[in-house]
Design an enzyme around this catalytic site. Structure first.
Site, mmCIF file in Angstrom:
data_model
loop_
_atom_site.group_PDB
_atom_site.id
_atom_site.type_symbol
_atom_site.label_atom_id
_atom_site.label_comp_id
_atom_site.label_asym_id
_atom_site.label_seq_id
_atom_site.Cartn_x
_atom_site.Cartn_y
_atom_site.Cartn_z
ATOM 1 N N CYS A 122 0.837 -1.195 0.000
ATOM 2 C CA CYS A 122 0.000 0.000 0.000
ATOM 3 C C CYS A 122 0.874 1.248 0.000
ATOM 4 O O CYS A 122 0.628 2.205 -0.751
ATOM 5 C CB CYS A 122 -0.920 -0.004 1.220
ATOM 6 S SG CYS A 122 -2.114 1.350 1.257
ATOM 7 N N CYS A 123 1.922 1.269 0.842
ATOM 8 C CA CYS A 123 2.838 2.403 0.897
ATOM 9 C C CYS A 123 3.531 2.615 -0.449
ATOM 10 O O CYS A 123 3.733 3.755 -0.884
ATOM 11 C CB CYS A 123 3.891 2.194 1.984
ATOM 12 S SG CYS A 123 3.309 2.447 3.672
ATOM 13 N N CYS A 205 -0.677 8.874 6.812
ATOM 14 C CA CYS A 205 -2.066 8.581 6.456
ATOM 15 C C CYS A 205 -2.897 8.405 7.728
ATOM 16 O O CYS A 205 -2.409 7.885 8.740
ATOM 17 C CB CYS A 205 -2.136 7.313 5.606
ATOM 18 S SG CYS A 205 -1.394 7.494 3.966
ATOM 19 N N CYS A 208 -3.157 5.011 9.524
ATOM 20 C CA CYS A 208 -1.884 4.434 9.954
ATOM 21 C C CYS A 208 -1.138 5.299 10.966
ATOM 22 O O CYS A 208 0.026 5.030 11.272
ATOM 23 C CB CYS A 208 -0.984 4.211 8.737
ATOM 24 S SG CYS A 208 -1.719 3.130 7.484
ATOM 25 N N CYS A 233 8.207 3.572 5.536
ATOM 26 C CA CYS A 233 7.277 3.366 4.430
ATOM 27 C C CYS A 233 7.998 3.109 3.123
ATOM 28 O O CYS A 233 7.374 2.734 2.136
ATOM 29 C CB CYS A 233 6.358 4.577 4.269
ATOM 30 S SG CYS A 233 7.233 6.103 3.873
#
Length: 244
Positions: A122-123, A205, A208, A233
């Site tokens: 996702c990162c 985010c 997170c 990340c």
């Protein structure tokens, strides 16, 4: 093979940032490498300080941000207030829509909670790949990294060669304390993210990031559900850096 740049040019960049005056260092870089110097902001305390230096002095340095699509409302508000104060451009880079669409369709919108691999994927989609586009054909990447942010950043130097992104990185506030950064913010009436006043130190985010508790490490509020010693990340892969 990792691309290298001439050692003489690395040394030249390091020499251009030797002044105790950060603004002079930034001006030196912008004049020596016009159109090739960029600064990435997440609208944190330190990033807002550097943005102030760049915008207030009208330096020829492009300021950009990575809009992951999952940022806090307070972050977007800080972004807007920064534009209002300085009336300068902040370029936004976004995830590839098709790649993100496929990822969410296959794994769901919150799959990053399920595994480290999912979180890193996702990162990568939301931050690392857009960063690669932002840094393309650039020579110097200015960051808001400070040594206080993470134990594994304690041995970093203000100027480094980033082998992962094949670019020179300059961290002008590397050895500044939080107190010094906050004083600059207050003295110059610089907009800042109000989440900082609520215990949020490193703000990423929304899903997170959480506030840290008294005595916790600076990075404890990022990906707090992961039981790992080093949580990054992928934007700043310290193992790929060569100190100057």
């Amino acid at each position: 093979m990792t691309q290298q740049i001439p050692q003489s040019e690395i040394q030249s960049i390091s020499q251009l940032t030797q002044s105790p005056d950060i603004i002079q260092n930034l001006r030196n870089l912008s004049e020596r490498y016009p159109g090739e110097v960029v600064f990435s902001t997440s609208f944190s305390w330190e990033d807002q300080a550097i943005t102030h230096f760049i915008f207030n002095e009208a330096l020829n340095i492009q300021v950009f941000t990575l809009d992951t699509g999952r940022l806090f409302a307070e972050t977007y508000s800080t972004w807007s207030r920064t534009l209002e104060k300085y009336n300068r451009t902040i370029t936004a880079y976004y995830p590839n829509s098709l790649t993100l669409q496929q990822f969410v369709a296959e794994k769901g919108p919150n799959s990053f909670y399920e595994s480290v691999d999912n979180r890193k994927q996702c990162c990568f989609i939301r931050k690392v790949e857009p960063l690669q586009r932002a840094l393309k054909n650039k020579k110097i990447w200015i960051t808001g990294i400070r040594a206080e942010h993470s134990p594994n950043r304690g041995d970093m130097q203000p100027v480094e060669w980033d082998g992962a992104n094949t670019i020179v990185k300059y961290h002008p506030l590397l050895h500044w304390t939080t107190t010094e950064v906050k004083a600059l913010i207050n003295d110059n009436n610089i907009p800042y993210n109000p989440l900082h006043d609520k215990g949020f130190v490193s703000i990423g985010c929304a899903p997170c990031t959480r506030a840290i508790k008294p005595g916790e490490d600076f990075r404890a509020g990022r990906w707090w559900w992961e039981d790992t010693a080093k949580k990054e990340c992928g934007l700043h892969v310290h193992g790929e850096n060569v100190k100057m």
